[in-house]
Every structure is written in structure tokens, then in C-alpha cells.
Motif scaffolding. Structure first.
Motif, PDB file in Angstrom:
ATOM      1  N   ARG A   1       1.045  -1.228   0.025  1.00 30.48           N
ATOM      2  CA  ARG A   1       0.099  -0.006   0.077  1.00 30.48           C
ATOM      3  C   ARG A   1       0.770   1.262   0.016  1.00 30.48           C
ATOM      4  NH1 ARG A   1      -3.390  -0.648   5.176  1.00 30.48           N
ATOM      5  NH2 ARG A   1      -1.690  -1.916   5.713  1.00 30.48           N
ATOM      6  N   LYS A   2       0.464   2.279  -0.903  1.00 34.41           N
ATOM      7  CA  LYS A   2       1.310   3.333  -0.776  1.00 34.41           C
ATOM      8  C   LYS A   2       0.392   4.632  -0.469  1.00 34.41           C
ATOM      9  CE  LYS A   2       4.186   1.968  -4.938  1.00 34.41           C
ATOM     10  NZ  LYS A   2       5.257   1.769  -3.972  1.00 34.41           N
ATOM     11  N   GLY A   3       0.970   5.584   0.096  1.00 34.85           N
ATOM     12  CA  GLY A   3       0.482   6.785   0.625  1.00 34.85           C
ATOM     13  C   GLY A   3      -0.354   6.616   1.800  1.00 34.85           C
ATOM     14  N   VAL A   4      -0.060   5.697   2.801  1.00 33.77           N
ATOM     15  CA  VAL A   4      -0.785   5.506   3.964  1.00 33.77           C
ATOM     16  C   VAL A   4      -0.500   6.442   4.876  1.00 33.77           C
ATOM     17  CG1 VAL A   4      -1.680   3.888   5.827  1.00 33.77           C
ATOM     18  CG2 VAL A   4      -1.063   3.010   3.192  1.00 33.77           C
ATOM     19  N   ALA A   5      -1.730   7.114   5.549  1.00 27.49           N
ATOM     20  CA  ALA A   5      -1.288   8.048   6.493  1.00 27.49           C
ATOM     21  C   ALA A   5      -0.926   7.249   7.928  1.00 27.49           C
ATOM     22  CB  ALA A   5      -2.751   8.747   7.000  1.00 27.49           C
ATOM     23  N   PHE A   6       0.136   8.060   8.491  1.00 26.70           N
ATOM     24  CA  PHE A   6       0.716   7.366   9.477  1.00 26.70           C
ATOM     25  C   PHE A   6      -0.100   7.058  10.757  1.00 26.70           C
ATOM     26  CE2 PHE A   6       3.154   7.182  13.427  1.00 26.70           C
ATOM     27  CZ  PHE A   6       3.895   6.024  13.572  1.00 26.70           C
TER      28      PHE A   6
END
Length: 649
Positions: free
Chosen positions: A629-634
Motif C-alpha cells: 500500500r502506498k501513501g498510507v497516513a501514518f
């Protein structure tokens, strides 16, 4: 004489008739297709006379797997013949090859040899090729009864056969089986012809084996083979064998730095490394939480005890072969504890108990010591010092069923939590012919009945194994099948009326009189060492997130991203998760590869874009493969992983 067929029909046959005679009496097609038979449930070949009145079933080429022990035994003879021809081609006389035993075994066969020169592993393909030649010759396999004198004359050159023949009764016929020019002393059973043997076999290895298992006897060379009815079964077996090597807990334990066994410390005494210690602690925390919800009380007991404690319990007398020798201290004798239960009995006895106090549930992760033979030690699954997730419940007789069902529920929950869902339930009962059991037979009968009633009440399928009980009481064992189809005996629940009697423990009943409690011994894991060893192989080292010693690896793409990675790591640590930052000078792909080799479940990759947006790119190991998964909010990921850890999802 007559025999009975599966449909109940009786078949009249001449005296001394064989299964082949029975097949011929039914029809020529069946006689041509028959491979073996069962008589009164026992496998027999087509050549052996049937007992009068036997119930028989004929096994044909439509269901050859039913005759697996028979064709495996015949392949063992074919191996024996092939080894003789192998050395014959080298110029050795027939008498140069002497033979020990050669039975069928689970999945295959073996044969022991005394050879003029040792076989090498690289010789096995050539011998296997000779076996296939013998099969291709379509040699009839025949059976003959001979007298003892003739048998001794036939094998005068072979001291192993002479020894076996000499021990047989003088007045009983001795059976020989012949295929081509190969003759062997054998009880059978065998296939009728080498050409009908399946080709799905493979010679696997050689090893040394003492003649008749006695270390004072000569060492013979044992050749092992595997065999199945179909090539598909053989291919699956060989695949699972390779997979088992890949999953070997000793190999993965070393690679993942979970445990080590140091010869200076001692054989069978594992040292838990930091990663393995985390694994142990997660397992114990999980079970302690479950026990807390079920009102268990924790206790701690010493690793040694006075010898009189174990004499009273019966462990000293009944486990004498597996106990370590006593040591003398201040004119008293002590012993490393083989069991935790006598200590828990004494804790129960440390103060008066009322019927209102019961049940008393005492739990301990207690380390015990058993003397195992060096040759039986195996990584974590067979050790000399191990920790049991032991608990003992002291209950009134009227509470026994409820407590037993509660323990049964807990043990099934434990197994399901780890994906060990293929479980066989085995009730171990007393063998009335054996003298190893202590106590009143009536109490034994009551305990056995109560276990079976509890298992039947919840609808679990079970088998009864007479003679498999502990010396003090019957038990329910949980035999689980792992991902490779191998069976392991793990958890156990035991009902015990005898230790309370031997230690004379009581509780005051509602009537003001002393009454005897009944004990339940239980260990859902069995032992932490063995359970971890099996889990390592079951998961192949790919532990779920909550159990993994190293849960998260944060991988900065470049050095300038190290500070961001450390910030994220500190937030994971603040909520109790195990996280590392790979700030090495390696390239990103090498860092990912390193995390993969270490089987870290979650890898977080951070670069300029992730840092600017307070995001991460996630690469996760799953049973189905990798999930990215890319661009996952931390913040979202932190909450997700924290929840998965908390719930052990």
C-alpha cells in the motif's frame, strides 16, 4: 472350508484355500485384478492360506492404496534383490551380501545389509534403476513352507538369517518368498508379481543401524525408501519433505536468532535468545490473560524438591527411567522436578479449605527436567529442560464436569488462535493388564467415564487408546496436524483421583466432614519449548504480527530520511510495539531484502514524499504473499497495527 464376503455371502472353498482361490471362485476378472486381501481385518497376500470362516475383502488395482503396507514390503524385497545384483555386477559372489530385517514402515520401507563394501548415497540411483528393471521382468512372487533344517541350509552363509531361523520353533513351518533367483526368509505378505508393484517409489538415504537394535551387535547399513500408490502422492510427499527442511525449526531458530543449544551448557538445554524470549513472553502473556478471565491464581515453585515429595506422588517410582539422579544435601535427598503437580498439591494443603473455596485453580509456567536419551533429543521438540504451562484444578466431584469442559474450551481456543484447527481428540485410558497404574479401579472407571461424557457432550470426535493414561489418571490429549500434515501431541487434560488420595488432601464439606477433592491437570501448550518448535515450522518463521519478535522495520530511502524514520519509530514504541529503523548504508532494495530474510511482517518505506505528507509506503508479508500500500497516513496505520496487536488478529 468357507469364507464370508463383504456383502455377507459365504463362499465355499477347498481346505487351505488362499485369497487368490477365493478371487478365482468369484470370477476370472477379479482374479486377474486382485493384488492382496484382508482376512478378519488383517492384510494378507494372495498366496497365504486363509483361516476357516474368515471375513475377507479383496483389494484390486482399483484401490491399490489399501494394500500400501503390502506393496511397500514387496518393494523392500525388490531393493534387497537389487542390492545383491548391484554387488554381483561388481564381481562379488551372492554370499557376500548378507541381510538383516526389511519391513514396511510408514510411507515406505527399509532393508538392513552387511555389505562387502559400504554403499554411498550416489549409488542409490543405480540401485533404484535395478529395482525398476526387476519390476519390468514381471517376476512371480511365490510363497513356500520349508522345514527348519532346510531353512538353515539355505542361509548357512548369512549369520543374521541363521540367528532368526534358530529362534523359531522346531515344529512350525518357515516361510520363504521367491522372486526370480532371489529367495528370502519372510512372513509376508507380498504382491503376487513384481510387475504389479507401483513405480512411485524413491530411495532416500542410508544410515547405520545396530543389528536388532542392540548396541553390542554389529552395525548394519540401512537403506530407506518411500513408496506410494500413485506418482501424485509421491510428488506431494517429496514436496512436503523439502518444505519440512525449509521450515525446520532448528534451521529457522538459528537464522531468526530465536534459540541456541550450547554444548558447554548441555545437550537438550536450550538457551533462549532475545528474539525467542519475546516469542515466549507473548505466548505466556496470551495464556495468562485467558487464565485471569477464568479465575486462575498464579504460583511459583522451585526447580528441585525433596525426594520424599516425589516418592509420595509416585513420580520417583513410576518415571524412574526419565528422572535425573537424586542429589544429597545436608543428609537429605533432592531431585530436579520432573513434574509441577506435587508442588501444587502442597500449596493446596498449605491451609484448610472449605467446600466454598473450591474450585481452586493454581497455574504456573514451571520448568521441569526429564532425562532423555541423547539420540532422542531434537531442537526444541525433545529437550531435557522445558517449561510447562501447567495448572491444577482442585474441585469437588460435583464440579468436575463443568471444570473439565471449561479447560476443554480453553485448549481449543488456544489451538485455534494459532491456526491449529485440524485436531484429533484421544482419550488415554488404563490398561487393566498393566501394573503401572496406581489407585482404585473403581475411581479409574469413574474418571474415564467422566472424560468420555464431557467430550461427547460437546460433540467432539474421539478415539480411545487403552494403556495411554498417566500412571495416576486417564487423560484427553489434543493431537494436532500442522500445515504439512504432520501430527503432534500438544495439549492434555487429565482427571486424577489418586494424587489427592496419596497426599491425603481434603476440604470441609457442607456437612462439616472432610471430603476428598478431585484434581484436573491441564497444559494447553504442553510445553513452551515444543509448542514454539512446532509453531516455527507451522508458520515457516512467518509469525503473525502480534507474535513476531521483530514486528516492524522502517526503511529510509536515503540518509536524509533517517530522522523522520526515528520519529515514527518512537511513536510505535510509545504504544508498546516492536520497531527498528534500518539506517545502514545499504541501498533500499538491499534493506527490503534483509527484512524479508528476517521475516519481519511489516516494512515501512519512507522517502521525501512520505515525510512531506506524514505518510508511509507499506509492504506486508501475508500467507497469500506480499501486500503493498502506498501513501498510507501514518496516524491511520499506527491505529490499525496497534489494534491488530491488541486483538491478536
Amino acid at each position: 472350508m468357507h469364507v464370508t464376503l463383504p456383502d455377507g455371502k459365504q463362499l465355499d472353498l477347498p481346505q487351505g484355500a488362499t485369497a487368490l482361490d477365493a478371487a478365482k471362485a468369484i470370477g476370472p476378472r477379479l482374479a486377474a485384478d486382485a493384488l492382496a486381501a484382508t482376512a478378519n481385518g488383517d492384510l494378507v497376500d494372495l498366496m497365504t492360506p486363509l483361516p476357516e470362516g474368515a471375513s475377507i475383502t479383496l483389494i484390486t488395482k482399483k484401490n491399490p492404496a489399501d494394500a500400501a503396507p503390502v506393496f511397500r514390503h514387496s518393494l523392500g524385497h525388490t531393493l534387497s534383490q537389487a542390492v545383491g545384483e548391484f554387488y554381483g555386477r561388481k564381481g562379488y559372489p551372492r554370499e557376500a551380501v548378507k541381510r538383516g530385517v526389511g519391513p514396511s514402515i510408514e510411507n515406505g520401507f527399509y532393508q538392513d545389509f552387511d555389505l562387502p563394501e559400504p554403499l554411498k548415497e550416489e549409488d542409490l540411483p543405480e540401485i533404484e534403476a535395478i529395482m525398476r528393471e526387476i519390476i519390468g521382468r514381471n517376476l512371480d512372487i511365490t510363497r513356500a513352507d520349508v522345514g527348519k533344517a532346510a531353512a538353515l541350509e539355505q542361509f548357512a552363509y548369512d549369520p543374521y538369517k541363521v540367528e532368526l531361523i534358530s529362534e523359531l520353533p522346531d515344529d512350525e513351518p518357515i516361510t520363504f518368498y521367491t522372486q526370480g533367483d532371489y529367495v528370502d526368509l519372510c512372513r509376508g505378505p507380498h504382491f503376487p508379481n513384481t510387475g504389479r508393484l507401483p513405480g512411485a517409489f524413491k530411495l532416500m538415504s542410508t544410515s547405520g543401524a545396530y543389528w536388532r537394535g542392540n548396541e553390542k551387535n554389529p552395525i548394519l547399513q540401512r537403506v530407506y525408501g518411500v513408496a506410494f500408490a500413485t506418482q501424485k502422492e509421491l510428488d506431494e510427499y517429496l514436496h512436503n519433505l523439502e518444505e519440512a527442511k525449509r521450515r525446520d525449526h532448528r534451521k529457522l531458530g538459528r537464522e531468526l536468532e530465536l534459540f541456541t543449544i550450547d554444548p558447554l551448557v548441555g545437550k537438550g538445554l536450550p538457551l533462549w535468545l532475545p528474539n525467542g524470549t519475546i516469542l515466549r513472553e507473548e505466548l505466556t502473556r496470551f495464556l495468562r490473560e485467558q487464565q485471569f478471565q477464568r479465575d486462575y491464581q498464579g504460583v511459583v515453585t522451585p526447580n528441585i524438591g525433596n525426594l520424599d515429595l516425589f516418592r509420595t506422588s509416585g513420580h520417583y517410582q513410576n518415571y524412574s527411567d526419565s528422572n535425573f539422579s537424586p542429589i544429597t544435601v545436608d543428609d537429605e535427598q533432592y531431585m530436579l522436578k520432573p513434574m509441577n503437580c506435587p508442588f501444587h498439591v502442597r500449596i493446596y494443603a498449605s491451609k484448610p479449605r472449605s467446600y466454598r473455596d473450591l474450585p481452586v485453580r493454581l497455574a504456573e509456567f514451571g520448568t521441569v527436567y526429564r532425562y532423555e536419551q541423547s539420540g532422542e533429543l531434537n531442537g526444541l521438540t525433545r529437550v531435557r529442560g522445558f517449561t510447562q504451562d501447567d495448572a491444577h484444578i482442585f474441585a469437588r466431584p460435583d464440579q468436575l464436569k463443568t471444570e473439565f469442559l471449561s479447560v476443554l474450551d480453553l485448549t481449543v481456543l488456544v489451538l485455534k488462535t494459532f491456526g491449529l484447527n485440524d485436531v484429533r481428540f484421544r482419550v488415554g485410558t488404563r490398561d487393566p493388564e498393566s501394573d503401572k497404574y496406581v489407585g482404585d479401579p473403581a475411581q479409574w472407571a469413574r474418571a474415564e467415564r467422566q472424560i468420555i461424557e464431557a467430550v461427547e457432550e460437546v460433540g467432539l470426535p474421539y478415539t480411545v487408546e487403552p494403556g495411554d493414561a498417566a500412571f495416576y489418571g486417564p487423560k484427553l490429549d489434543f493431537v494436532v496436524k500442522d500445515v504439512l500434515g504432520r501430527e503432534w501431541q500438544l495439549g492434555t487434560i487429565q482427571v486424577d483421583y489418586n494424587l489427592p488420595e496419596r497426599f491425603d488432601i481434603t476440604y470441609t464439606g457442607e456437612d462439616g466432614q472432610d471430603h476428598r477433592p478431585v484434581m484436573i491437570h491441564r497444559a494447553p501448550f504442553g510445553s513452551l519449548e515444543r509448542f514454539v518448535g512446532i509453531l516455527i515450522e507451522h508458520y515457516g518463521g512467518d509469525f503473525p504480527l502480534w507474535l513476531a519478535p521483530r514486528q516492524i522495520m522502517i526503511i529510509p530511502i536515503a540518509d536524509r530520511h533517517n530522522a523522520y524514520a526515528e520519529t515514527l519509530a518512537s511513536e510505535f514504541k510509545a504504544v508498546g510495539m516492536r520497531v527498528e529503523v534500518d539506517d545502514s548504508t545499504n541501498r533500499m532494495n538491499a534493506k527490503v531484502r534483509s527484512a524479508e530474510l528476517n521475516k519481519i511482517p511489516v516494512m515501512l518505506i519512507v522517502g521525501d514524499q512520505e515525510e512531506a505528507r506524514r505518510e508511509v509506503s507499506v509492504r506486508e508479508r501475508t500467507p497469500e504473499g506480499h501486500k503493498e500500500r502506498k501513501g498510507v497516513a501514518f496516524t491511520d496505520l499506527l491505529a490499525e497495527l496497534q489494534e491488530r496487536y491488541r486483538t491478536r488478529a
